[in-house]
Design an enzyme around this catalytic site. Structure first.
Site, PDB file in Angstrom:
ATOM      1  CG  ASP A  10    -113.980 -93.545 -75.485  1.00 56.61           C
ATOM      2  OD1 ASP A  10    -114.183 -93.756 -74.279  1.00 56.61           O
ATOM      3  OD2 ASP A  10    -114.872 -93.688 -76.340  1.00 56.61           O
ATOM      4  CB  SER A  11    -113.875 -97.767 -73.863  1.00 52.73           C
ATOM      5  OG  SER A  11    -115.032 -97.053 -74.257  1.00 52.73           O
ATOM      6  CE1 TYR A  42    -111.725-100.340 -72.148  1.00 55.22           C
ATOM      7  CE2 TYR A  42    -111.090 -98.306 -71.067  1.00 55.22           C
ATOM      8  CZ  TYR A  42    -110.782 -99.352 -71.905  1.00 55.22           C
ATOM      9  OH  TYR A  42    -109.547 -99.412 -72.483  1.00 55.22           O
ATOM     10  CB  CYS A  73    -113.266 -92.646 -71.567  1.00 56.89           C
ATOM     11  SG  CYS A  73    -114.209 -94.033 -70.914  1.00 56.89           S
ATOM     12  CB  THR A  75    -116.285 -95.293 -68.058  1.00 61.66           C
ATOM     13  OG1 THR A  75    -117.532 -95.213 -68.746  1.00 61.66           O
ATOM     14  CG2 THR A  75    -116.265 -96.486 -67.150  1.00 61.66           C
ATOM     15  CD  GLU A 152    -117.666 -98.159 -80.101  1.00 64.12           C
ATOM     16  OE1 GLU A 152    -117.030 -98.875 -80.885  1.00 64.12           O
ATOM     17  OE2 GLU A 152    -117.185 -97.137 -79.565  1.00 64.12           O
ATOM     18  CB  CYS A 184    -121.452 -91.829 -72.104  1.00 62.09           C
ATOM     19  SG  CYS A 184    -120.695 -93.138 -73.105  1.00 62.09           S
ATOM     20  CG  HIS A 186    -119.689 -94.380 -77.100  1.00 59.87           C
ATOM     21  ND1 HIS A 186    -118.627 -94.373 -76.243  1.00 59.87           N
ATOM     22  CD2 HIS A 186    -119.398 -95.285 -78.060  1.00 59.87           C
ATOM     23  CE1 HIS A 186    -117.721 -95.244 -76.662  1.00 59.87           C
ATOM     24  NE2 HIS A 186    -118.167 -95.822 -77.759  1.00 59.87           N
TER      25      HIS A 186
HETATM   26  N1  DGL Z   1    -117.315 -93.490 -74.102  1.00 58.62           N
HETATM   27  C1  DGL Z   1    -117.096 -93.936 -72.795  1.00 58.62           C
HETATM   28  C2  DGL Z   1    -117.627 -93.024 -71.738  1.00 58.62           C
HETATM   29  O1  DGL Z   1    -117.620 -91.867 -71.953  1.00 58.62           O
HETATM   30  C3  DGL Z   1    -117.139 -95.362 -72.483  1.00 58.62           C
HETATM   31  C4  DGL Z   1    -118.289 -96.170 -72.750  1.00 58.62           C
HETATM   32  C5  DGL Z   1    -117.976 -97.611 -72.425  1.00 58.62           C
HETATM   33  O2  DGL Z   1    -116.937 -98.095 -72.839  1.00 58.62           O
HETATM   34  O3  DGL Z   1    -118.797 -98.255 -71.754  1.00 58.62           O
HETATM   35  O4  DGL Z   1    -118.028 -93.419 -70.690  1.00 58.62           O
END
Ligand code: DGL
Length: 266
Positions: A10-11, A42, A73, A75, A152, A184, A186
Site C-alpha cells: 500500500d502507499s 498516492y 491500495c 488507488t 496515518e 480506501c 485507510h
Molecule cells: N490506502 C490507499 C487506498 O486504498 C491509498 C491512500 C493514499 O495513499 O492516498 O487508496
C-alpha cells in the site's frame, strides 16, 4: 503446497487492514508487507507517478520471492492494476472487485455510496465495476482526501475528525444509500466516525475480509496454498518510519509490528 510469502503493498500503513484479514483467514501463510510511508499519499498523485511507484514495489516483492502480490491500495488498484498484471507473471490481486461483489450482495435498494481518494473516485473504477455486475445500480461517489492523513496520524475520533467526516459525507447523507463502500484501505480506522453519520440500516463495506477470501481462492486455483500446520511470519518493509509509527501500525494491524525494516533503494 507452497511456503513462499504473499506480497502485500500500500502507499502507507492502510494496507495492514488487509494483512490483518489475510492472517486471520490464512494463518499458515507468510506475508511480506511493503508500505511506501515516505511517499504516502498516492491519492492525489498522477497516474504516471502511481504507475512508477507501484511497479517498483511490485518488482521488489517479486524479487523477494512472493508467490502472489495483493495490491492493498484502492488507488493503485483503480489506476494501474491491469498494467501490473500485464508486466508480471505471478497472480496480482486488487481490492476493488472483492469489495464490489460484496456490496452487490448486500444492497437492497441498489443505491451504493463509494468513498475513496481523489484518484480512485476520478477513475470511476468502482462505478464501472458495480455497473458491470448490475446495470441497475446507482452509485454516488465522494472523494475524502483528508481521511488518509488523519488515519496515518492516528486521529480517529474527536471534534476535528467528526467535522471533517461530516463535511465530506453530507452529499451522501442526502441520498438514500443503503450500502457504503469504504474504497480506501485507510478508512476502516475511521469506521465509527463514518458510521455515526448514517442511520443504523446503512451497511459499511470494509473489503478487507472479501479480499482475504479472494486471496484464498486465487492461491487455491493456482495450487499455491501453504497447508502446513504452522504459523506464518509477517515481515514489513517501509520507506520511512514516521512519527507514531508503532501506535498507528498497531491500530491498522490489530497487533504489534515486530519485524520492520526501512528500505531506501529498491
Ligand atoms: N490506502 C490507499 C487506498 O486504498 C491509498 C491512500 C493514499 O495513499 O492516498 O487508496
Amino acid at each position: 503446497m507452497d511456503s513462499r510469502p504473499i506480497g502485500v503493498f500500500d502507499s502507507g500503513l492502510g494496507g495492514l487492514t488487509v494483512v490483518k484479514s489475510i492472517k486471520a483467514l490464512l494463518p499458515s501463510e507468510s506475508i511480506i508487507y511493503f508500505g511506501d510511508t515516505a511517499r504516502v499519499p498516492y491519492g492525489n498523485k498522477s497516474r504516471e507517478l502511481i504507475k512508477e511507484y507501484s511497479s517498483e514495489i511490485t518488482e521488489f516483492l517479486v524479487k523477494k520471492d512472493s508467490k502472489m502480490v495483493v495490491v492493498a491500495c484502492n488507488t493503485v488498484s483503480a489506476m494501474v492494476l491491469s498494467t501490473l498484471k500485464k508486466n508480471n507473471s505471478i497472480p496480482i490481486l486488487g481490492v476493488i472487485e472483492p469489495g464490489v461483489a460484496e456490496a452487490i450482495s448486500i444492497t437492497n435498494n441498489k443505491y451504493i455510496g463509494v468513498i475513496g481518494t481523489i484518484a480512485t473516485v476520478n477513475s470511476d473504477a468502482y462505478n464501472t465495476a458495480l455497473k458491470a455486475l448490475d446495470s441497475n445500480i446507482e452509485t454516488i461517489s465522494q472523494a475524502c482526501p483528508l481521511f488518509v492523513p488523519l488515519a496515518e496520524e492516528g486521529w480517529l475520533e474527536g471534534d476535528v475528525v467528526n467535522m471533517v467526516v461530516a463535511h465530506y459525507l453530507s452529499p451522501l447523507k442526502e441520498k438514500n444509500i443503503d450500502t457504503l463502500i469504504l474504497g480506501c484501505t485507510h478508512y476502516p480506522l475511521l469506521k465509527n466516525a463514518i458510521a455515526n453519520q448514517f442511520n443504523k440500516t446503512t451497511v459499511l463495506i470494509d473489503s478487507a475480509d472479501a479480499v482475504a477470501r479472494a486471496v484464498q481462492k486465487q492461491l487455491s486455483d493456482f495450487d499455491l496454498l501453504n497447508n502446513k500446520d504452522e504459523k506464518g511470519s509477517l515481515f514489513c518493509f517501509v520507506t520511512d518510519i514516521p512519527m507514531h509509527f508503532e501506535t498507528v501500525g498497531q491500530q491498522f494491524l490489530g497487533s504489534p509490528l515486530d519485524s520492520v525494516q526501512i528500505v531506501h533503494d529498491f
